[in-house]
Design a protein around this motif. Sequence first.
Motif, PDB file in Angstrom:
ATOM      1  N   UNK A 134     -11.674  -3.395   0.027  1.00  0.00           N
ATOM      2  CA  UNK A 134     -10.564  -4.367   0.104  1.00  0.00           C
ATOM      3  C   UNK A 134      -9.165  -3.722   0.487  1.00  0.00           C
ATOM      4  N   UNK A 135      -8.852  -2.577  -0.485  1.00  0.00           N
ATOM      5  CA  UNK A 135      -7.698  -1.950   0.052  1.00  0.00           C
ATOM      6  C   UNK A 135      -7.747  -1.652   1.277  1.00  0.00           C
ATOM      7  N   UNK A 136      -8.753  -0.892   2.064  1.00  0.00           N
ATOM      8  CA  UNK A 136      -8.665  -0.563   3.272  1.00  0.00           C
ATOM      9  C   UNK A 136      -8.471  -1.898   4.233  1.00  0.00           C
ATOM     10  N   UNK A 137      -9.114  -2.954   3.974  1.00  0.00           N
ATOM     11  CA  UNK A 137      -8.941  -4.260   4.667  1.00  0.00           C
ATOM     12  C   UNK A 137      -7.427  -4.612   4.559  1.00  0.00           C
ATOM     13  N   UNK A 138      -6.831  -4.601   3.550  1.00  0.00           N
ATOM     14  CA  UNK A 138      -5.580  -5.188   3.294  1.00  0.00           C
ATOM     15  C   UNK A 138      -4.522  -4.512   3.519  1.00  0.00           C
ATOM     16  N   UNK A 139      -4.823  -3.086   3.938  1.00  0.00           N
ATOM     17  CA  UNK A 139      -3.523  -2.229   4.287  1.00  0.00           C
ATOM     18  C   UNK A 139      -2.612  -2.029   3.648  1.00  0.00           C
ATOM     19  N   UNK A 140      -1.161  -2.001   3.981  1.00  0.00           N
ATOM     20  CA  UNK A 140      -0.055  -1.863   3.162  1.00  0.00           C
ATOM     21  C   UNK A 140       0.020  -3.008   1.806  1.00  0.00           C
ATOM     22  N   UNK A 141      -0.625  -3.965   2.126  1.00  0.00           N
ATOM     23  CA  UNK A 141      -0.537  -4.972   1.039  1.00  0.00           C
ATOM     24  C   UNK A 141      -1.132  -4.545  -0.403  1.00  0.00           C
ATOM     25  N   UNK A 142      -2.100  -3.450  -0.230  1.00  0.00           N
ATOM     26  CA  UNK A 142      -2.700  -2.951  -1.337  1.00  0.00           C
ATOM     27  C   UNK A 142      -2.026  -1.876  -1.892  1.00  0.00           C
ATOM     28  N   UNK A 143      -1.482  -2.008  -3.185  1.00  0.00           N
ATOM     29  CA  UNK A 143      -0.462  -0.973  -3.731  1.00  0.00           C
ATOM     30  C   UNK A 143      -1.107  -0.069  -4.658  1.00  0.00           C
ATOM     31  N   UNK A 144      -2.347  -0.580  -5.101  1.00  0.00           N
ATOM     32  CA  UNK A 144      -3.269   0.370  -5.931  1.00  0.00           C
ATOM     33  C   UNK A 144      -4.466  -0.043  -6.234  1.00  0.00           C
ATOM     34  N   UNK A 145      -5.402   0.694  -6.500  1.00  0.00           N
ATOM     35  CA  UNK A 145      -6.660   0.171  -6.948  1.00  0.00           C
ATOM     36  C   UNK A 145      -6.976   0.947  -8.407  1.00  0.00           C
ATOM     37  N   UNK A 146      -7.604   0.044  -9.145  1.00  0.00           N
ATOM     38  CA  UNK A 146      -7.831   0.513 -10.531  1.00  0.00           C
ATOM     39  C   UNK A 146      -9.146   0.192 -10.917  1.00  0.00           C
ATOM     40  N   UNK A 147      -9.804   1.223 -11.146  1.00  0.00           N
ATOM     41  CA  UNK A 147     -11.375   1.151 -11.321  1.00  0.00           C
ATOM     42  C   UNK A 147     -11.802   1.222 -13.042  1.00  0.00           C
ATOM     43  N   UNK A 148     -12.395   0.249 -13.499  1.00  0.00           N
ATOM     44  CA  UNK A 148     -12.964  -0.029 -14.954  1.00  0.00           C
ATOM     45  C   UNK A 148     -14.415   0.139 -14.791  1.00  0.00           C
ATOM     46  N   UNK A 149     -15.050   1.234 -15.520  1.00  0.00           N
ATOM     47  CA  UNK A 149     -16.422   1.473 -15.816  1.00  0.00           C
ATOM     48  C   UNK A 149     -17.061   1.537 -14.361  1.00  0.00           C
ATOM     49  N   UNK A 150     -16.410   2.364 -13.551  1.00  0.00           N
ATOM     50  CA  UNK A 150     -16.770   2.354 -11.909  1.00  0.00           C
ATOM     51  C   UNK A 150     -16.584   3.929 -11.508  1.00  0.00           C
ATOM     52  N   UNK A 151     -17.075   4.236 -10.505  1.00  0.00           N
ATOM     53  CA  UNK A 151     -16.829   5.590  -9.735  1.00  0.00           C
ATOM     54  C   UNK A 151     -17.601   6.776 -10.567  1.00  0.00           C
ATOM     55  N   UNK A 152     -18.463   6.462 -11.407  1.00  0.00           N
ATOM     56  CA  UNK A 152     -19.112   7.815 -12.124  1.00  0.00           C
ATOM     57  C   UNK A 152     -19.737   8.577 -11.263  1.00  0.00           C
ATOM     58  N   UNK A 153     -20.289   8.131 -10.004  1.00  0.00           N
ATOM     59  CA  UNK A 153     -21.091   9.096  -9.285  1.00  0.00           C
ATOM     60  C   UNK A 153     -20.170   9.110  -7.788  1.00  0.00           C
ATOM     61  N   UNK A 154     -19.127   8.937  -7.882  1.00  0.00           N
ATOM     62  CA  UNK A 154     -18.429   8.766  -6.392  1.00  0.00           C
ATOM     63  C   UNK A 154     -18.639   9.798  -5.364  1.00  0.00           C
ATOM     64  N   UNK A 155     -19.309  11.088  -5.778  1.00  0.00           N
ATOM     65  CA  UNK A 155     -19.255  12.128  -4.692  1.00  0.00           C
ATOM     66  C   UNK A 155     -20.894  12.332  -4.470  1.00  0.00           C
TER      67      UNK A 155
END
Length: 154
Positions: free
Chosen positions: A106-127
């Motif tokens: 959604x941050x990619x889609x929103x462009x400059x409107x997205x100021x930050x992304x905060x993950x909660x209990x997520x991104x454990x295996x992002x790579x």
Amino acid sequence: MFHRTTRSVDGVTIAYSVSGPADTAIVFIHGGLADRSFWDGQHSPFSHNYKVIALDLAGHGESGRDRPKWGIVEFAEDVLAVLNAERVPHAILVGNSLGGAVAIEAAFLAGTRARAVIGIDTFHDIGRRIDPSHATAQADAWRRDFDGSLDRML
């Protein structure tokens, strides 16, 4: 707190709750098998300084289920539809579990409107890379036996 609906890009109805008057919104995105009520406790503490939005992704809570294609991009379009409906100029996207991946897209889609992304209990295996045949086998298992797959996952 107000309960509203809008339509995603594919026409699916998206239900959401909103409180607070500010231009900057904190947008709360739930995880799989949840809905916007997961975030009900966040409206009161944040709505004095921010617009607070919690939405039901398609297929969850009070949102529509008649989507022709399902995926992270489609869920991110749900978030963008709410941002557009509320005319949000600045957003902080907060995602729990599945909602973390949705928040990034959604941050990619929103462009400059997205100021930050905060993950909660997520991104454990992002790579981590998933073998496509394994992912296909998992998806097929869910299609064949949803209840059994859910039991095994839990």
